[in-house]
Design a protein around this motif. Structure first.
Motif, PDB file in Angstrom:
ATOM      1  N   ASP A 486       1.912   4.830   6.659  1.00 18.40           N
ATOM      2  CA  ASP A 486       1.484   3.603   6.506  1.00 18.40           C
ATOM      3  C   ASP A 486       1.913   2.690   7.977  1.00 18.40           C
ATOM      4  O   ASP A 486       1.282   2.128   8.573  1.00 18.40           O
ATOM      5  CB  ASP A 486       1.982   2.652   5.388  1.00 18.40           C
ATOM      6  N   ALA A 487       3.099   2.992   8.192  1.00 18.63           N
ATOM      7  CA  ALA A 487       3.799   2.416   9.404  1.00 18.63           C
ATOM      8  C   ALA A 487       2.877   3.040  10.792  1.00 18.63           C
ATOM      9  O   ALA A 487       2.501   1.965  11.539  1.00 18.63           O
ATOM     10  CB  ALA A 487       5.153   2.865   9.734  1.00 18.63           C
ATOM     11  N   MET A 488       2.477   4.255  10.839  1.00 16.49           N
ATOM     12  CA  MET A 488       1.770   4.685  11.973  1.00 16.49           C
ATOM     13  C   MET A 488       0.503   3.996  12.074  1.00 16.49           C
ATOM     14  O   MET A 488      -0.181   3.784  12.972  1.00 16.49           O
ATOM     15  CB  MET A 488       1.611   5.963  11.889  1.00 16.49           C
ATOM     16  N   GLN A 489      -0.320   3.839  10.678  1.00 15.83           N
ATOM     17  CA  GLN A 489      -1.608   3.205  10.787  1.00 15.83           C
ATOM     18  C   GLN A 489      -1.444   1.899  11.375  1.00 15.83           C
ATOM     19  O   GLN A 489      -2.501   1.479  11.839  1.00 15.83           O
ATOM     20  CB  GLN A 489      -2.054   3.130   9.103  1.00 15.83           C
ATOM     21  N   ALA A 490      -0.405   1.054  10.889  1.00 17.30           N
ATOM     22  CA  ALA A 490      -0.336  -0.326  11.509  1.00 17.30           C
ATOM     23  C   ALA A 490      -0.258  -0.295  12.831  1.00 17.30           C
ATOM     24  O   ALA A 490      -0.989  -1.260  13.410  1.00 17.30           O
ATOM     25  CB  ALA A 490       0.958  -0.870  10.551  1.00 17.30           C
ATOM     26  N   GLN A 491       0.414   0.850  13.292  1.00 21.32           N
ATOM     27  CA  GLN A 491       0.707   0.850  14.774  1.00 21.32           C
ATOM     28  C   GLN A 491      -0.531   1.041  15.603  1.00 21.32           C
ATOM     29  O   GLN A 491      -0.993   0.501  16.521  1.00 21.32           O
ATOM     30  CB  GLN A 491       1.619   1.941  15.238  1.00 21.32           C
ATOM     31  N   MET A 492      -1.461   2.008  14.799  1.00 22.52           N
ATOM     32  CA  MET A 492      -2.720   2.149  15.552  1.00 22.52           C
ATOM     33  C   MET A 492      -3.794   1.039  15.372  1.00 22.52           C
ATOM     34  O   MET A 492      -4.701   0.582  16.338  1.00 22.52           O
ATOM     35  CB  MET A 492      -3.427   3.577  14.827  1.00 22.52           C
ATOM     36  N   ALA A 493      -3.845   0.148  14.146  1.00 27.96           N
ATOM     37  CA  ALA A 493      -4.880  -0.608  13.873  1.00 27.96           C
ATOM     38  C   ALA A 493      -4.453  -1.720  14.736  1.00 27.96           C
ATOM     39  O   ALA A 493      -5.307  -2.505  15.208  1.00 27.96           O
ATOM     40  CB  ALA A 493      -4.594  -1.122  12.474  1.00 27.96           C
ATOM     41  N   ALA A 494      -3.162  -2.079  15.270  1.00 30.29           N
ATOM     42  CA  ALA A 494      -2.832  -3.185  16.155  1.00 30.29           C
ATOM     43  C   ALA A 494      -3.479  -2.763  17.499  1.00 30.29           C
ATOM     44  O   ALA A 494      -3.493  -3.908  18.344  1.00 30.29           O
ATOM     45  CB  ALA A 494      -1.247  -3.301  16.256  1.00 30.29           C
ATOM     46  N   ARG A 495      -3.539  -1.620  17.938  1.00 27.76           N
ATOM     47  CA  ARG A 495      -3.886  -1.029  19.239  1.00 27.76           C
ATOM     48  C   ARG A 495      -5.589  -1.184  19.318  1.00 27.76           C
ATOM     49  O   ARG A 495      -5.952  -1.346  20.195  1.00 27.76           O
ATOM     50  CB  ARG A 495      -3.203   0.222  19.689  1.00 27.76           C
ATOM     51  N   THR A 496      -6.076  -0.404  18.277  1.00 27.84           N
ATOM     52  CA  THR A 496      -7.634  -0.369  18.355  1.00 27.84           C
ATOM     53  C   THR A 496      -8.300  -0.701  17.039  1.00 27.84           C
ATOM     54  O   THR A 496      -7.653  -0.597  15.837  1.00 27.84           O
ATOM     55  CB  THR A 496      -7.659   1.420  18.623  1.00 27.84           C
ATOM     56  N   ASP A 497      -9.404  -1.044  17.391  1.00 26.61           N
ATOM     57  CA  ASP A 497     -10.088  -1.224  15.963  1.00 26.61           C
ATOM     58  C   ASP A 497     -10.844  -0.156  15.331  1.00 26.61           C
ATOM     59  O   ASP A 497     -11.628   0.504  15.976  1.00 26.61           O
ATOM     60  CB  ASP A 497     -11.454  -2.274  16.268  1.00 26.61           C
ATOM     61  N   TRP A 498     -10.179   0.287  14.173  1.00 27.39           N
ATOM     62  CA  TRP A 498     -10.498   1.735  13.696  1.00 27.39           C
ATOM     63  C   TRP A 498     -11.463   1.385  12.341  1.00 27.39           C
ATOM     64  O   TRP A 498     -11.879   2.151  11.837  1.00 27.39           O
ATOM     65  CB  TRP A 498      -9.160   2.226  13.110  1.00 27.39           C
ATOM     66  N   GLY A 499     -12.125   0.159  12.104  1.00 26.45           N
ATOM     67  CA  GLY A 499     -12.872  -0.328  11.136  1.00 26.45           C
ATOM     68  C   GLY A 499     -12.569   0.297   9.884  1.00 26.45           C
ATOM     69  O   GLY A 499     -11.300   0.448   9.492  1.00 26.45           O
ATOM     70  N   ARG A 500     -13.436   0.969   9.042  1.00 26.23           N
ATOM     71  CA  ARG A 500     -13.071   1.392   7.609  1.00 26.23           C
ATOM     72  C   ARG A 500     -12.451   2.632   7.906  1.00 26.23           C
ATOM     73  O   ARG A 500     -12.115   3.299   6.727  1.00 26.23           O
ATOM     74  CB  ARG A 500     -14.262   1.616   6.926  1.00 26.23           C
ATOM     75  N   LEU A 501     -12.272   3.207   9.080  1.00 27.17           N
ATOM     76  CA  LEU A 501     -11.423   4.696   8.941  1.00 27.17           C
ATOM     77  C   LEU A 501     -10.051   4.332   8.727  1.00 27.17           C
ATOM     78  O   LEU A 501      -9.216   5.404   7.949  1.00 27.17           O
ATOM     79  CB  LEU A 501     -11.496   5.115  10.232  1.00 27.17           C
ATOM     80  N   LEU A 502      -9.334   3.388   8.783  1.00 25.45           N
ATOM     81  CA  LEU A 502      -7.929   2.887   8.358  1.00 25.45           C
ATOM     82  C   LEU A 502      -8.020   1.738   7.724  1.00 25.45           C
ATOM     83  O   LEU A 502      -8.918   0.867   7.631  1.00 25.45           O
ATOM     84  CB  LEU A 502      -7.195   2.360   9.640  1.00 25.45           C
ATOM     85  N   PRO A 503      -7.224   1.689   6.309  1.00 18.55           N
ATOM     86  CA  PRO A 503      -6.275   2.632   6.241  1.00 18.55           C
ATOM     87  C   PRO A 503      -6.785   4.160   5.784  1.00 18.55           C
ATOM     88  O   PRO A 503      -8.019   4.306   5.174  1.00 18.55           O
ATOM     89  CB  PRO A 503      -5.498   2.181   4.905  1.00 18.55           C
ATOM     90  N   ALA A 504      -6.178   5.190   6.199  1.00 22.57           N
ATOM     91  CA  ALA A 504      -6.659   6.533   5.957  1.00 22.57           C
ATOM     92  C   ALA A 504      -6.374   7.002   4.488  1.00 22.57           C
ATOM     93  O   ALA A 504      -5.364   6.913   4.029  1.00 22.57           O
ATOM     94  CB  ALA A 504      -5.926   7.346   6.786  1.00 22.57           C
ATOM     95  N   PRO A 505      -7.327   7.194   3.930  1.00 22.45           N
ATOM     96  CA  PRO A 505      -7.207   7.733   2.347  1.00 22.45           C
ATOM     97  C   PRO A 505      -6.790   9.065   2.474  1.00 22.45           C
ATOM     98  O   PRO A 505      -6.597  10.020   3.475  1.00 22.45           O
ATOM     99  CB  PRO A 505      -8.505   7.988   1.922  1.00 22.45           C
ATOM    100  N   PRO A 506      -6.189   9.737   1.362  1.00 21.31           N
ATOM    101  CA  PRO A 506      -5.671  10.964   1.259  1.00 21.31           C
ATOM    102  C   PRO A 506      -6.876  11.971   1.292  1.00 21.31           C
ATOM    103  O   PRO A 506      -7.901  11.676   0.584  1.00 21.31           O
ATOM    104  CB  PRO A 506      -4.986  11.022  -0.073  1.00 21.31           C
ATOM    105  N   ALA A 507      -6.566  13.280   2.056  1.00 25.26           N
ATOM    106  CA  ALA A 507      -7.712  14.037   2.063  1.00 25.26           C
ATOM    107  C   ALA A 507      -8.027  14.790   0.625  1.00 25.26           C
ATOM    108  O   ALA A 507      -6.955  14.772  -0.153  1.00 25.26           O
ATOM    109  CB  ALA A 507      -7.256  15.228   2.918  1.00 25.26           C
ATOM    110  N   PRO A 508      -9.254  14.949   0.249  1.00 26.86           N
ATOM    111  CA  PRO A 508      -9.420  15.512  -0.863  1.00 26.86           C
ATOM    112  C   PRO A 508      -8.735  16.940  -1.401  1.00 26.86           C
ATOM    113  O   PRO A 508      -8.589  17.504  -0.439  1.00 26.86           O
ATOM    114  CB  PRO A 508     -11.069  15.435  -1.168  1.00 26.86           C
TER     115      PRO A 508
END
Length: 548
Positions: A486-508
């Motif tokens: 989650d902390a890394m996702q927040a860092q990436m979201a603050a830097r780039t617009d990831w749209g619906r790719l973040l938050p990243a869900p668990p792989a099936p």
């Protein structure tokens, strides 16, 4: 190549319907993928051993050791290990790449453009006298689009390749977890083995000091020579000298565990409480059947998906042999006076179909197709090699686990005998019935046998860990957890617009991954939470690029 006869009948349609038919229903060149076959034996070589069960192996296999410390380490590693985080980020990259591939289905060029220019004509050009103005301004504002129709399935094959590549990265993520759980358990076993050897060495130091005291007392009493004292002291110092080496090995194991947990050296110490014993499990082991490796092992699935991607790229390369059809258009306003830019009559419009065909490059294009086919064939061989190596790893670990148990049983009896030999040799030496060399030999043999037994017990655990790792267990620990912290996702979201790719869900889970669809099957290309989405009901033509 897939037959395109049924698709070509649409050429009688009006132009707009033809364009829609070409996009949605065009044929797709290139082979359709079929899951590759690999030689897999019906059962394991050691199937007749009563300790081997054909039941499916445990997903959380490390719990068979009933070691709370190991459980803590595995849980911490799954959330903190840096290579696993890198594997999760590669899934995000692959999902973005899949979105790019899907976007190619729609108008590839969509641009708004504007310009304002001032122009002066040369006085030396021909027919200059016929031009009404030698200097003028020109202003324009408009929109243009160009759409290459996917008549030969080039873009759909590229989507296939991107989808298979994304699935392969998911399997790589799971494989990183398999490696992580195995490495944590293996290094933890090494640590406990070093600690056990240290305990043995320290116990032998105490025993040998007792022997030195006996030898010194007998020497002072004149019952023996100084040789007995010197020999015992040499044995004692040699045992003491082994302790720093064992302590070095133990500290290195702790450092390795710290790194596996994403911590600096020393960070693992708070998690290492509990008994310092070599992990031990039941003598029986559930290994399932060899065919289950194709489903359980993530690296096998990754190899299959990479073959699927290479197969789809054959169609991408083959599509270059045929003409490319386009729809293009441009609309806007243009005037020499900016005030009249939106006045009546300033609108211009250009639209129509076009095609491009590299008719003189067939040799190079054909060679490109051949090169891609060779890459696909190599990926099939790589898949088969992965399966064979997986089976070998299971067999090697299984025989190592079973034989190490037999060796440990014999060594336990040997240690008991060596312990009794030391006791008897001391009694006889104190009574003067034996010389001191028998005592030295008995002590040396006891130390050797105890060390061999500890190493063998560590080998039992190490082989069992290698067996579960070879069976592909351990990736299930990430169930319900995000592929990126989650902390890394927040860092990436603050830097780039990831749209619906973040938050990243668990792989099936592996058994929930979509198998490649049959040719002509209507399926959604992306998971519901992915972006962008392909139109509902879009017929994926093919999805299973074919083996030769």
């Amino acid at each position: 190549m897939r037959s395109c006869q049924a698709k070509r009948r649409s050429s009688a349609f009006p132009l707009p319907l033809l364009g829609l038919a070409l996009v949605v229903g065009g044929c797709a060149v290139g082979p359709d993928f079929l899951p590759p076959e690999a030689p897999v034996q019906e059962n394991w070589i050691e199937k007749s051993d009563r300790r081997v069960s054909n039941k499916e192996a445990k997903a959380d296999w490390w719990r068979v050791f009933h070691d709370p410390t190991l459980d803590r380490l595995v849980r911490a590693g799954a959330g903190q290990n840096l290579p696993v985080q890198i594997a999760g980020l590669r899934i995000l990259e692959a999902r973005a790449q899949l979105g790019i591939a899907i976007g190619e289905l729609f108008p590839q060029q969509q641009e708004a453009a504007g310009a304002g220019t001032w122009n002066k004509l040369s006085e030396r050009v021909a027919n200059r006298a016929n031009l009404p103005k030698h200097a003028f301004a020109d202003y324009s504002l408009g929109f243009n689009a160009s759409w290459e129709l996917d008549f030969w399935g080039r873009f759909r094959r590229n989507i296939e390749a991107a989808d298979a590549a994304m699935t392969a990265t998911m399997a790589d993520y799971d494989n990183a977890l398999v490696s992580l759980t195995g490495d944590i358990a293996r290094v933890y076993t090494e640590l406990r083995t070093y600690e056990t050897l240290l305990e043995i060495a320290r116990e032998n130091v105490r025993l040998q000091r007792d022997g030195l005291q006996i030898a010194e007392a007998r020497f002072r009493a004149g019952a023996t020579s100084e040789l007995d004292v010197v020999q015992q002291r040499a044995l004692l110092e040699n045992t003491i000298a082994s302790i720093p080496e064992l302590e070095t090995g133990a500290q290195r194991a702790k450092n390795a565990l710290s790194v596996l947990l994403g911590e600096p050296p020393g960070g693992v110490e708070p998690l290492l409480g509990g008994p310092k014993k070599i992990p031990a499990a039941s003598s029986r082991v559930a290994v399932g059947l060899p065919a289950e490796l194709l489903r359980r092992r993530p690296d096998v699935r990754a190899a299959e998906m990479r073959a699927a991607a290479e197969s789809a790229r054959i169609g991408v390369a083959e599509a270059e042999l045929y003409p490319h059809f386009y729809l293009f258009g441009e609309i806007g306003v243009q005037a020499s006076d900016v005030a009249k830019l939106f006045a009546p009559g300033s609108v211009f419009l250009t639209a129509g179909p076009s095609f491009r065909w590299s008719i003189l490059n067939y040799g190079r294009i054909a060679d490109a197709v051949r090169a891609q086919d060779a890459r696909f064939q190599a990926s099939l061989v790589a898949y088969e090699d992965t399966v064979l190596k997986a089976a070998r790893e299971v067999e090697d670990a299984l025989i190592g686990f079973l034989k190490a148990q037999q060796r440990a049983g014999a060594l336990e009896r040997s240690v008991a005998a060596a312990q009794r030999a030391v006791e008897l040799s001391f009694i006889q030496y104190k009574e003067g019935a034996e010389n001191f060399q028998r005592v030295l030999d008995a002590q040396t043999r006891l130390l050797e046998e105890r060390n061999r037994l500890a190493d063998t017990r560590g080998s039992i655990a190490a082989n069992l860990i290698a067996l579960y790792r070879a069976l592909g267990g351990g990736w299930e620990i990430r169930s319900g957890k995000p592929i990126v912290p989650d902390a890394m996702q927040a860092q990436m979201a603050a830097r780039t617009d990831w749209g619906r790719l973040l938050p990243a869900p668990p792989a099936p889970a592996v058994d929930q991954l979509r198998a490649p669809p049959a040719a002509g099957e209507t399926v959604p290309l992306m998971r519901p939470d992915d972006e962008p989405a392909i139109p509902a009901g879009f017929p994926l033509q093919p999805g299973r690029p074919a083996n030769p």
